[in-house]
Design an enzyme around this catalytic site. Sequence first.
Site, short mmCIF file in Angstrom:
data_model
loop_
_atom_site.label_atom_id
_atom_site.label_comp_id
_atom_site.label_asym_id
_atom_site.label_seq_id
_atom_site.Cartn_x
_atom_site.Cartn_y
_atom_site.Cartn_z
N SER A 1 0.82 -1.22 0.00
CA SER A 1 0.00 0.00 0.00
C SER A 1 0.85 1.26 0.00
CB SER A 1 -0.94 0.01 1.21
OG SER A 1 -0.23 -0.19 2.41
N ASN B 1 -2.54 -2.70 13.10
CA ASN B 1 -4.00 -2.51 13.01
C ASN B 1 -4.47 -1.28 13.79
OD1 ASN B 1 -3.74 -4.84 11.61
ND2 ASN B 1 -4.71 -6.16 13.14
N THR C 1 -40.39 25.85 -10.49
CA THR C 1 -40.66 24.49 -10.02
C THR C 1 -40.89 23.70 -11.29
OG1 THR C 1 -43.03 24.83 -9.82
CG2 THR C 1 -41.73 25.33 -7.87
N HIS C 2 -40.45 22.45 -11.30
CA HIS C 2 -40.51 21.62 -12.52
C HIS C 2 -39.77 22.30 -13.68
CE1 HIS C 2 -43.87 19.49 -10.47
NE2 HIS C 2 -44.19 20.71 -10.09
N SER D 1 -13.78 26.52 -27.29
CA SER D 1 -13.88 25.27 -28.04
C SER D 1 -12.73 25.22 -29.04
CB SER D 1 -15.23 25.26 -28.78
OG SER D 1 -15.14 24.49 -29.96
N LYS E 1 -17.71 29.94 -28.98
CA LYS E 1 -18.13 29.33 -27.71
C LYS E 1 -17.29 29.73 -26.51
CE LYS E 1 -20.01 25.52 -27.24
NZ LYS E 1 -19.96 24.10 -26.96
N ASN F 1 -17.22 27.99 -22.70
CA ASN F 1 -17.83 26.86 -22.00
C ASN F 1 -17.71 26.95 -20.48
OD1 ASN F 1 -18.49 25.69 -24.48
ND2 ASN F 1 -16.51 24.66 -24.61
N GLU G 1 -19.26 22.28 -14.88
CA GLU G 1 -19.44 20.96 -15.50
C GLU G 1 -18.55 19.91 -14.83
OE1 GLU G 1 -20.48 21.30 -20.10
OE2 GLU G 1 -18.76 22.54 -19.56
N TYR H 1 -9.68 -6.97 12.25
CA TYR H 1 -9.02 -6.45 11.04
C TYR H 1 -9.01 -7.50 9.94
CZ TYR H 1 -5.59 -4.54 7.82
OH TYR H 1 -4.98 -4.07 6.69
N GLN I 1 -7.38 -2.26 3.92
CA GLN I 1 -6.36 -1.46 3.23
C GLN I 1 -6.99 -0.69 2.05
OE1 GLN I 1 -2.18 -2.76 2.89
NE2 GLN I 1 -2.59 -3.01 0.71
N LYS J 1 -8.38 3.39 1.91
CA LYS J 1 -7.63 4.63 1.84
C LYS J 1 -7.78 5.43 0.56
CE LYS J 1 -4.67 2.61 5.04
NZ LYS J 1 -5.60 1.48 4.89
N1 ARG Z 1 -1.28 -1.44 5.11
C1 ARG Z 1 -2.22 -1.97 6.04
C2 ARG Z 1 -3.57 -1.28 5.86
O1 ARG Z 1 -3.59 -0.27 5.29
C3 ARG Z 1 -1.76 -1.79 7.45
C4 ARG Z 1 -2.36 -2.74 8.41
C5 ARG Z 1 -1.83 -4.11 8.16
N2 ARG Z 1 -2.27 -5.02 9.14
C6 ARG Z 1 -2.21 -6.34 8.98
N3 ARG Z 1 -2.68 -7.08 9.91
N4 ARG Z 1 -1.70 -6.85 7.89
O2 ARG Z 1 -4.61 -1.74 6.28
#
Ligand code: ARG
Length: 459
Positions: free
Chosen positions: A25, A112, A157-158, A279, A285, A287, A292, A319, A324, A327
């Site tokens: 990660s 964790n 409205t509408h 454009s 134009k 834009n 948008e 966990y 992971q 994120k």
């Molecule tokens: N890179 C992991 C995550 O983002 C960190 C936690 C890893 N924990 C584990 N038990 N492998 O979740």
Amino acid sequence: MTEKKTWSDRFETGLNPTIALFNASIGFDIELIEYDITGSVAHAKMLAHTGIISSEEGEILISGLEKVRQEYREGKLNPGVEDEDVHFAVEKRLTQLVGDVGKKLHTARSRNDQVGTDIRLYLRDQIQQIRSYLKEFQTALINHAQIHIETLIPGYTHLQRAQPLSLAHHLLAYFQMTQRDWERLGEIYERTNISPLGCGALAGTTFPIDRYFSAKELNFKDIYANSLDGVSDRDFAIEFTCAASLIMVHLSRLSEEMILWASQEFGFITLKDSCATGSSIMPQKKNPDVPELVRGKTGRVFGNLQALLTLMKGLPLAYNKDLQEDKEGIFDTVKTVKGCLEAMTILLNEGLEFRCDRLQNAVEEDYSNATDVADYLAGKGVPFREAYNLVGKVVKTCLAGGKLLKELTLEEWQNLHPAFENDIYEAITPQRVVSARNSAGGTGFDQVRQALKKAKELL
Ligand code: ARG
């Protein structure tokens, strides 16, 4: 080919390189590095405070961690796939810098609770930043509202002309929506501001840690009461993404209106060159790319919310590596919402102008004062439903004759109903129609002035 891995001697061979890449990660969680270091500093302080490590060891760890931070800020720390994630990367560099003491940092902790801490520290910061972006956006709205209290705009409205409005009233509707967004984020901040540090892998730890100590170091308001919940919970991230989705709903609705307003058909705003694009083929134009894009980007934030909800729904405690995957959606949501708020604020501040002439013409040339004719009659004692039906007939006649209500002669009015008098003309001017809607929260100018005053107090 395999490479040597970090975990333990339980493993005989390293990971298949493709699997290592798949597992890592570090490519995205590097975003958390400063929060990871801050969390580790608090953990090291707690370890020293409780005597789990000596105070000298604590100091070595803390200054080593700050050195890692420094290296990162100077662009000298560039972890790769071999480091797997940001937590391993920091610990590895720390140990290179301070020697074997570095290996004590992870005492009484797991990745964790560590990653849970990092993501909360990160979101806490981001929530506050987004809240201040919201305030800047609201300021931009108010600056327009201030000068357009008595500028009228057709209300729909509408998407059919309904009743004219004060333009300020229309803009202040967005103030109210984003005020709720701001408040909502404040509530989510409170639930994000709880420390999972010390929950360990899932069950707590055998060491005599002090979770309140590290929580206080990190300015968390409280600690998770249950270690399993502490490492498993991502409710706060879902709530955040939901709040972000609502911000995007509001920005997207305003965007949609701006796109319509900028069209030749409406012509209610002019886009300035600094915030519009041309454009490649049609030279005439200009834009509305900013609104948008905001409207378009709304979809990805909704997608992130859906992804997070789906990610969580089937996970057994505690966990699981699935987590992971939380994120990138969170980071993308933060980046998208900030980018959109910033761009819309700039657009309001310097990218558009309301075309008061076009707006005035628009409210003069329709039947959006029809309700006021009915109200006029009702005010003279005619039951409203009867008045409503009568005015429907009037509009039908006017439409057939290509006339506006204001173009009827007094005789014509009186033929329709004897209650009409000369003051009917004044009663149906757009200005009067708007100012008369003086009920609480209505578009009447007095109401709008009060609303504006209250809005300013909330900035
Ligand atoms: N890179 C992991 C995550 O983002 C960190 C936690 C890893 N924990 C584990 N038990 N492998 O979740």
